[in-house]
Design a protein around this motif. Structure first.
Motif, PDB file in Angstrom:
ATOM      1  N   LEU A  46       0.896  -1.076  -0.022  1.00 19.57           N
ATOM      2  CA  LEU A  46      -0.178   0.031  -0.121  1.00 19.57           C
ATOM      3  C   LEU A  46       1.083   1.217  -0.068  1.00 19.57           C
ATOM      4  CD1 LEU A  46      -2.744   1.447   0.109  1.00 19.57           C
ATOM      5  CD2 LEU A  46      -2.556   1.306   2.739  1.00 19.57           C
ATOM      6  N   PHE A  47       1.853   1.110   0.856  1.00 22.49           N
ATOM      7  CA  PHE A  47       2.785   2.532   0.949  1.00 22.49           C
ATOM      8  C   PHE A  47       3.527   2.700  -0.313  1.00 22.49           C
ATOM      9  CE2 PHE A  47       7.244   4.294   1.842  1.00 22.49           C
ATOM     10  CZ  PHE A  47       6.482   5.373   2.114  1.00 22.49           C
ATOM     11  N   ALA A  48       3.889   1.505  -1.155  1.00 21.93           N
ATOM     12  CA  ALA A  48       4.659   1.852  -2.493  1.00 21.93           C
ATOM     13  C   ALA A  48       3.583   2.386  -3.431  1.00 21.93           C
ATOM     14  CB  ALA A  48       5.301   0.472  -2.879  1.00 21.93           C
TER      15      ALA A  48
ATOM     16  N   ALA B  39      -7.725  17.903  -2.229  1.00 18.41           N
ATOM     17  CA  ALA B  39      -9.074  17.069  -2.215  1.00 18.41           C
ATOM     18  C   ALA B  39      -9.046  16.130  -3.299  1.00 18.41           C
ATOM     19  CB  ALA B  39     -10.098  17.895  -2.386  1.00 18.41           C
ATOM     20  N   GLU B  40      -8.449  16.382  -4.430  1.00 12.87           N
ATOM     21  CA  GLU B  40      -8.160  15.208  -5.400  1.00 12.87           C
ATOM     22  C   GLU B  40      -7.229  14.269  -4.780  1.00 12.87           C
ATOM     23  OE1 GLU B  40      -6.631  16.668  -9.317  1.00 12.87           O
ATOM     24  OE2 GLU B  40      -6.120  14.483  -9.693  1.00 12.87           O
ATOM     25  N   ALA B  41      -6.067  14.558  -4.385  1.00 14.92           N
ATOM     26  CA  ALA B  41      -5.195  13.714  -3.865  1.00 14.92           C
ATOM     27  C   ALA B  41      -5.927  12.661  -2.600  1.00 14.92           C
ATOM     28  CB  ALA B  41      -3.912  14.378  -3.177  1.00 14.92           C
ATOM     29  N   ARG B  42      -6.521  13.549  -1.794  1.00 12.60           N
ATOM     30  CA  ARG B  42      -7.243  12.507  -0.802  1.00 12.60           C
ATOM     31  C   ARG B  42      -8.177  11.546  -1.309  1.00 12.60           C
ATOM     32  NH1 ARG B  42      -8.981  14.968   4.941  1.00 12.60           N
ATOM     33  NH2 ARG B  42     -11.014  14.709   4.074  1.00 12.60           N
ATOM     34  N   ARG B  43      -9.009  12.173  -2.466  1.00 13.62           N
ATOM     35  CA  ARG B  43      -9.978  11.214  -3.201  1.00 13.62           C
ATOM     36  C   ARG B  43      -9.275   9.815  -3.761  1.00 13.62           C
ATOM     37  NH1 ARG B  43     -10.899  10.324  -8.017  1.00 13.62           N
ATOM     38  NH2 ARG B  43      -9.854  12.285  -8.791  1.00 13.62           N
ATOM     39  N   ARG B  44      -7.894  10.311  -4.404  1.00 12.59           N
ATOM     40  CA  ARG B  44      -7.220   9.360  -4.852  1.00 12.59           C
ATOM     41  C   ARG B  44      -6.413   8.335  -3.981  1.00 12.59           C
ATOM     42  NH1 ARG B  44      -3.682  11.229 -10.201  1.00 12.59           N
ATOM     43  NH2 ARG B  44      -3.518   8.907 -10.277  1.00 12.59           N
ATOM     44  N   VAL B  45      -6.284   8.746  -2.922  1.00 11.56           N
ATOM     45  CA  VAL B  45      -5.453   7.835  -1.819  1.00 11.56           C
ATOM     46  C   VAL B  45      -6.730   6.950  -1.342  1.00 11.56           C
ATOM     47  CG1 VAL B  45      -4.949   7.982   0.766  1.00 11.56           C
ATOM     48  CG2 VAL B  45      -3.761   9.670  -0.957  1.00 11.56           C
ATOM     49  N   ILE B  46      -7.871   7.396  -1.285  1.00 13.41           N
ATOM     50  CA  ILE B  46      -9.056   6.615  -0.849  1.00 13.41           C
ATOM     51  C   ILE B  46      -9.157   5.361  -1.929  1.00 13.41           C
ATOM     52  CG2 ILE B  46     -11.471   6.365  -0.192  1.00 13.41           C
ATOM     53  CD1 ILE B  46     -10.945   9.396   1.110  1.00 13.41           C
TER      54      ILE B  46
ATOM     55  N   ALA C 222      -8.564  -0.440  -2.983  1.00 16.57           N
ATOM     56  CA  ALA C 222      -7.981  -1.559  -4.001  1.00 16.57           C
ATOM     57  C   ALA C 222      -7.347  -2.591  -3.040  1.00 16.57           C
ATOM     58  CB  ALA C 222      -7.083  -1.055  -4.913  1.00 16.57           C
ATOM     59  N   PHE C 223      -6.902  -1.941  -1.976  1.00 17.86           N
ATOM     60  CA  PHE C 223      -6.192  -3.015  -0.693  1.00 17.86           C
ATOM     61  C   PHE C 223      -7.203  -3.482   0.167  1.00 17.86           C
ATOM     62  CE2 PHE C 223      -2.549  -1.152  -2.937  1.00 17.86           C
ATOM     63  CZ  PHE C 223      -1.616  -2.162  -2.751  1.00 17.86           C
ATOM     64  N   GLY C 224      -8.405  -3.322  -0.039  1.00 15.09           N
ATOM     65  CA  GLY C 224      -9.521  -3.522   1.088  1.00 15.09           C
ATOM     66  C   GLY C 224      -9.266  -3.052   2.203  1.00 15.09           C
TER      67      GLY C 224
ATOM     68  N   TYR D 297     -17.895   3.329   2.479  1.00 10.03           N
ATOM     69  CA  TYR D 297     -18.411   2.341   3.224  1.00 10.03           C
ATOM     70  C   TYR D 297     -19.323   1.878   2.716  1.00 10.03           C
ATOM     71  CZ  TYR D 297     -20.635  -0.189   7.165  1.00 10.03           C
ATOM     72  OH  TYR D 297     -21.067  -1.417   7.907  1.00 10.03           O
ATOM     73  N   ARG D 298     -20.233   2.163   2.163  1.00  6.28           N
ATOM     74  CA  ARG D 298     -21.469   1.437   1.598  1.00  6.28           C
ATOM     75  C   ARG D 298     -21.062   0.870   0.432  1.00  6.28           C
ATOM     76  NH1 ARG D 298     -26.793   4.394  -0.761  1.00  6.28           N
ATOM     77  NH2 ARG D 298     -27.794   2.697  -1.573  1.00  6.28           N
ATOM     78  N   GLU D 299     -20.122   1.190  -0.558  1.00  2.20           N
ATOM     79  CA  GLU D 299     -19.385   0.529  -1.674  1.00  2.20           C
ATOM     80  C   GLU D 299     -18.686  -0.651  -1.208  1.00  2.20           C
ATOM     81  OE1 GLU D 299     -19.221   3.640  -0.865  1.00  2.20           O
ATOM     82  OE2 GLU D 299     -19.860   4.876  -2.622  1.00  2.20           O
ATOM     83  N   SER D 300     -18.347  -0.681  -0.004  1.00  5.28           N
ATOM     84  CA  SER D 300     -17.332  -1.951   0.465  1.00  5.28           C
ATOM     85  C   SER D 300     -18.234  -2.964   0.984  1.00  5.28           C
ATOM     86  CB  SER D 300     -16.143  -1.417   1.334  1.00  5.28           C
ATOM     87  OG  SER D 300     -16.897  -1.145   2.634  1.00  5.28           O
ATOM     88  N   ARG D 301     -19.573  -2.658   1.084  1.00  3.27           N
ATOM     89  CA  ARG D 301     -20.358  -3.898   1.898  1.00  3.27           C
ATOM     90  C   ARG D 301     -21.003  -4.485   0.691  1.00  3.27           C
ATOM     91  NH1 ARG D 301     -18.104  -4.723   5.837  1.00  3.27           N
ATOM     92  NH2 ARG D 301     -16.524  -3.598   4.604  1.00  3.27           N
ATOM     93  N   ASP D 302     -21.394  -5.923   1.158  1.00  4.17           N
ATOM     94  CA  ASP D 302     -22.408  -6.691   0.077  1.00  4.17           C
ATOM     95  C   ASP D 302     -23.848  -6.355   0.336  1.00  4.17           C
ATOM     96  OD1 ASP D 302     -23.070  -8.369   2.455  1.00  4.17           O
ATOM     97  OD2 ASP D 302     -21.441  -9.440   2.162  1.00  4.17           O
ATOM     98  N   GLU D 303     -24.351  -6.933  -0.594  1.00  3.78           N
ATOM     99  CA  GLU D 303     -25.964  -6.388  -0.546  1.00  3.78           C
ATOM    100  C   GLU D 303     -26.701  -6.729   0.814  1.00  3.78           C
ATOM    101  OE1 GLU D 303     -28.947  -8.528  -1.309  1.00  3.78           O
ATOM    102  OE2 GLU D 303     -30.103  -6.592  -1.051  1.00  3.78           O
TER     103      GLU D 303
END
Ligand SMILES: Cc1cc2nc3c(=O)[nH]c(=O)nc-3n(C[C@H](O)[C@H](O)[C@H](O)COP(=O)(O)OP(=O)(O)OC[C@H]3O[C@@H](n4cnc5c(N)ncnc54)[C@H](O)[C@@H]3O)c2cc1C
Length: 549
Positions: free
Chosen positions: A407-409, A483-490, A495-497, A509-515
């Protein structure tokens, strides 16, 4: 209430909306008294900002209840009037969590509900009002030789236990005991319609909670909820005896990969009650920011903490003479605090840490930073500005132990790509790293950029510190880049879960939950807050509060 407020209240409104606000204001004044309600514009603006963001809307009122009963009546009145409710603790968050997102919002100021209600040393519990700060709780427990297992974030001078449970926290005690919610025994929660919900096994009188896990974990439901399910009114936390022995050790590494590999192994081994690490960027900021004034205060705290005056003076002298030059400009440093029942046990933990660090090419350095952190755990919140008065904003990912270096890389690659744009706008970055229990690392990129301060920062930073800093002009282009950099970090964290604290309105959060999980979240919200009054849009839930039929 200020005279100007009263005049504003007395001026009759001609619009239906104005009349609704007046009727609600009058009702709230009846419940909490005039001192507990503010319509003052500066106060309302202050409550419409957090450390990162300023809302487009301004809250209509700020109301501060002083008891569970007042809180319950306030919540019922506000939601029945069709207003949204934005609970606010210390206001020290930066994920737009409590700022208004709809026009008709009342800020619920928890600062009057700040008492330590009961220390029950027999049952090893403490009950506080949710607006109590971590620093105030620790100050009340220290003379009794007691502590909560997780005992606060570094913002704990101002940030509250209710805020810390709604967001979840990293830092003091987290290495051994996990995040803030893992120290909870029971909650008293006020729902948006005014009902009270209490969790846990509660003793013979029904009001002496002593054990959390009675049936499904209802307390857990409200932890990390971004304040969308209910308002924490009272919190009972576990107590433990304060560890008798502490030890400190610090290491420097030449790469982030070596640092994070070592931190993962310290974590698996459960060696430190807390640890924190800095990349070269953050080390430079810390060196620039430190001033003689803060050094003198810090040295005083180091001396005061040592039970033995001579060794305290010796530590302070070493810190003063060693200065900050013991970390090379391009090194990554980590600072561990070990605690335990015996001196020998603590020494063994430190030795085990030394062996792990050595295996990653780490070099032992002065343990000054670890000592200073423990001597002064809740410093003034001046670090929310850069050394030249720049704005500051962190973003973070909670990552599995195995994935930290990768993740750091990936984040470093992003910052390299954005480097030319950062340079053009005067944005610079650092990283804070820490660990959670025996199973996660937290990687927190931090941004600094030239931008004007808003009122919340002026209110939170010490006046004498502000006086030393320049006042910068507005710089929306640099802020948009951050703001853009923060969004891209997120995005990279997703991608690393990764997991996240402080979900607020910033993390997916919502996007990471199953239905099935998301349906449950929606059903809980619909049951507990059918009007959608609490922090609309928080946690990824729908943003429109609807007035109950
Ligand atoms: C200089 C600085 C250092 C920091 N250090 C750390 C650190 O070491 N570790 C860490 O984890 N964080 C840290 N933070 C981040 C932040 O301070 C924490 O997230 C803290 O827990 C926020 O608490 P608060 O009381 O200020 O909450 P607020 O910002 O007031 O609110 C946060 C959220 O909780 C909700 N909320 C507040 N009170 C209640 C309640 N009674 N009932 C229901 N919902 C409620 C709000 O609606 C909002 O959604 C730091 C911040 C700063 C500025």
């Amino acid at each position: 209430m200020a005279a100007a407020d009263i005049t504003e209240l007395q001026r009759p409104s001609t619009t239906a909306e104005g009349q609704a606000r007046e009727a609600l204001t009058a009702m709230l004044v009846q419940i909490v008294g005039p001192a507990g309600v503010s319509v003052d514009l500066d106060q309302r603006r202050l409550h419409s900002q957090d450390v990162w963001s300023v809302a487009d809307q301004t809250v209509e009122l700020v109301v501060a209840p002083g008891s569970v009963d007042e809180l319950s009546r306030v919540a019922a009145a506000v939601s029945a009037a069709g207003f949204a409710i934005a609970p606010r603790g210390g206001g020290m968050s930066y994920t737009s969590a409590y700022i208004p997102t709809v026009d008709k919002t009342v800020s619920l100021d928890m600062s009057r509900m700040n008492r330590v209600l009961r220390v029950n040393a027999d049952d090893m519990t403490v009950t506080v009002e949710a607006g109590c700060t971590w620093a105030a709780l620790d100050a009340a427990l220290a003379p009794l030789g007691l502590r909560t297992p997780f005992w606060g974030p570094m913002s704990g001078l101002t940030s509250t236990i209710g805020g810390g449970l709604s967001q979840l926290n990293a830092m003091f005690g987290a290495g051994h005991y996990g995040t803030s919610s893992e120290s909870v025994v029971a909650l008293t929660v006020v729902l948006s319609d005014g009902r009270t919900l209490r969790t846990g096994a509660r003793g013979p009188d029904g009001d002496t909670p002593f054990y959390r896990h009675y049936g499904p974990d209802l307390a857990g439901l409200f932890c990390g909820d971004a304040g969308v399910f209910g308002i924490k009114a009272q919190v009972t936390l576990r107590l433990m005896r304060r560890p008798q022995h502490e030890g400190y050790v610090s290491f420097a590494f030449s790469t982030g990969e070596a640092l994070l590999t070592a931190m993962a192994e310290f974590t698996r081994a459960g060696l430190s009650s807390e640890m924190c690490a800095f990349d070269p960027g953050l080390t430079k900021v810390r060196m620039k920011r430190a001033s003689l004034a803060t050094d003198v205060k810090t040295l005083g705290a180091v001396i005061a903490k040592d039970k033995n005056l001579v060794s305290g003076l010796f530590s302070a002298a070493k810190i003063a003479m060693g200065g900050r030059d013991y970390i090379e400009a391009e090194e990554y440093s980590v600072h561990l605090i070990a605690e335990g029942r015996s001196k020998a046990g603590v020494a063994e933990d430190l030795d085990a840490a030394r062996a792990i660090a050595a295996a990653q090419g780490g070099r032992e350095i002065e343990n000054t930073i670890a000592k200073v952190i423990r001597a002064n755990p809740f410093p003034p919140l001046n670090s929310m500005l850069g050394p030249e008065g720049e704005r500051w904003a962190p973003v973070h990912g909670v990552v599995s132990l195995s994935q930290g270096p990768a993740l750091f890389a990936a984040l470093q690659a992003l910052f390299a790509e954005m480097g030319p744009a950062f340079e053009q706008q005067g944005v610079y970055t650092g990283y804070l790293f820490t660990a959670m229990s025996t199973n996660a690392l937290i990687i927190e990129p931090v941004f600094y950029w030239p931008e004007a301060r808003h009122a919340l920062i002026d209110a939170a930073v010490e006046p004498q510190h502000l006086a030393r800093l320049p006042t910068l002009p507005e710089n929306p282009a640099a802020t948009a880049l951050v703001a853009e950099a923060r969004r891209r970090v997120i995005e990279i964290c997703s991608a690393f879960g990764c997991g996240h604290f402080q979900i607020g309105r910033a993390y997916p959060y919502r996007e990471s939950r199953d239905e099935a999980a998301w349906s449950l979240i929606e059903a809980v919200k619909a049951t507990l807050d059918p009007a959608g009054a609490l922090n609309p849009g928080g946690l990824g839930l729908t943003a429109t509060p609807t007035r109950p039929a």
